[in-house]
Design a protein around this motif. Sequence first.
Motif, mmCIF file in Angstrom:
data_model
loop_
_atom_site.group_PDB
_atom_site.id
_atom_site.type_symbol
_atom_site.label_atom_id
_atom_site.label_comp_id
_atom_site.label_asym_id
_atom_site.label_seq_id
_atom_site.Cartn_x
_atom_site.Cartn_y
_atom_site.Cartn_z
ATOM 1 N N LYS A 3 -4.753 -0.253 3.904
ATOM 2 C CA LYS A 3 -5.425 -1.685 4.373
ATOM 3 C C LYS A 3 -7.065 -1.200 5.649
ATOM 4 O O LYS A 3 -6.310 -0.312 6.177
ATOM 5 C CB LYS A 3 -4.513 -1.846 4.928
ATOM 6 N N LEU B 2 -6.185 2.963 6.594
ATOM 7 C CA LEU B 2 -6.816 3.965 4.888
ATOM 8 C C LEU B 2 -6.590 4.708 5.184
ATOM 9 O O LEU B 2 -6.786 5.875 4.132
ATOM 10 C CB LEU B 2 -8.367 3.809 4.876
ATOM 11 N N ILE B 90 -8.071 -3.166 0.159
ATOM 12 C CA ILE B 90 -7.861 -2.958 1.114
ATOM 13 C C ILE B 90 -7.396 -4.659 1.981
ATOM 14 O O ILE B 90 -7.531 -4.239 3.264
ATOM 15 C CB ILE B 90 -9.187 -2.308 1.013
ATOM 16 N N ASN B 115 -13.156 -2.923 -3.100
ATOM 17 C CA ASN B 115 -11.592 -2.492 -3.101
ATOM 18 C C ASN B 115 -11.852 -2.083 -4.349
ATOM 19 O O ASN B 115 -11.017 -0.921 -5.161
ATOM 20 C CB ASN B 115 -10.811 -3.908 -3.209
#
Lengths: 140, 140
Positions: A3, B2, B90, B115
């Motif tokens: 994320k 991430l 994300i 994404n």
Amino acid sequence: MLKLTRKVEYALIALRYMDRNKDRRCASAKEISDLYHIPLSLLSKILQTLSKVEIIQAVQGAHGGYILNINPEDFSMTELINILEGPLGIMDCSIDSECSQLDTCNIKSPITKVNNAIINVLNNITLADISEQQSTGLKI
Amino acid sequence: MLKLTRKVEYALIALRYMDRNKDRRCASAKEISDLYHIPLSLLSKILQTLSKVEIIQAVQGAHGGYILNINPEDFSMTELINILEGPLGIMDCSIDSECSQLDTCNIKSPITKVNNAIINVLNNITLADISEQQSTGLKI
DNA sequence: CATATATAAGACTAATTTAGTCTTATTAAG
DNA sequence: CTTAATAAGACTAAATTAGTCTTATATATG
């Protein structure tokens, strides 16, 4: 997992707003915070960080705010992430080589390739791409 | 940010090991846990999850363990992530549409494209790719 | 010059997510 | 029967992320 943080999200929202309003003199943190429901202190800190590396330029005092200081076409997601969160790595060993696995890890090399592929995607997305596109329910 | 989770990391290590040892009858959680310094309970839970969706097949009792139950070429990183962590997004709004921004968000549509680009990268990386490559300091 | 509205900086706290532990039950080989 | 495995799930700890609060400084404007 995988994320983006709120910091990056809020930065993108603010940068897009500034880009779309570059005709006006400057945009204040308060104004963006109100418009997009972002906590003011948090947004302020983000904009201060961006200002320190001269992605945006601060104008102090009453009627102050920030002005975009880069060409949106030249500013990638990777750069933004680097500024706000540090180097991008999908596993710790993608950044430094510290790893509890010591030398037994069997996936480091393939994971590095995955990491590079993702960085490559983000290298190729600029603020201009973010700014350009129409969003649903768009206000500005 | 991430980052892949340890769960995914440990799963990849274990799956690669099983793939490289498919000639043997089965590989136990204990064996993998010892070899790669992964906490046994944690690895066990991960392998149980993979077993439930029949990515691997469990063999119970003494001399038991797990056997790979898929073709490594057909099993992508996206599938693995979906099994262990749920759908990949994300930002929160990349998955469900719950968003504190309500309808003021100005970046949803471009973020969705980012994404998709990342999912596309992960779709194209299979267990075979992970398994194939030589790692430095490789044990198995 | 006083006031209102900005940015600057950083300590602090809260919330959430991720990682890991512990316990009990079940299964099967020897 | 004992040992070595998987199965399942509650629980705790650690780390990361998000957000708050406070104080200082700068500047436009009446």
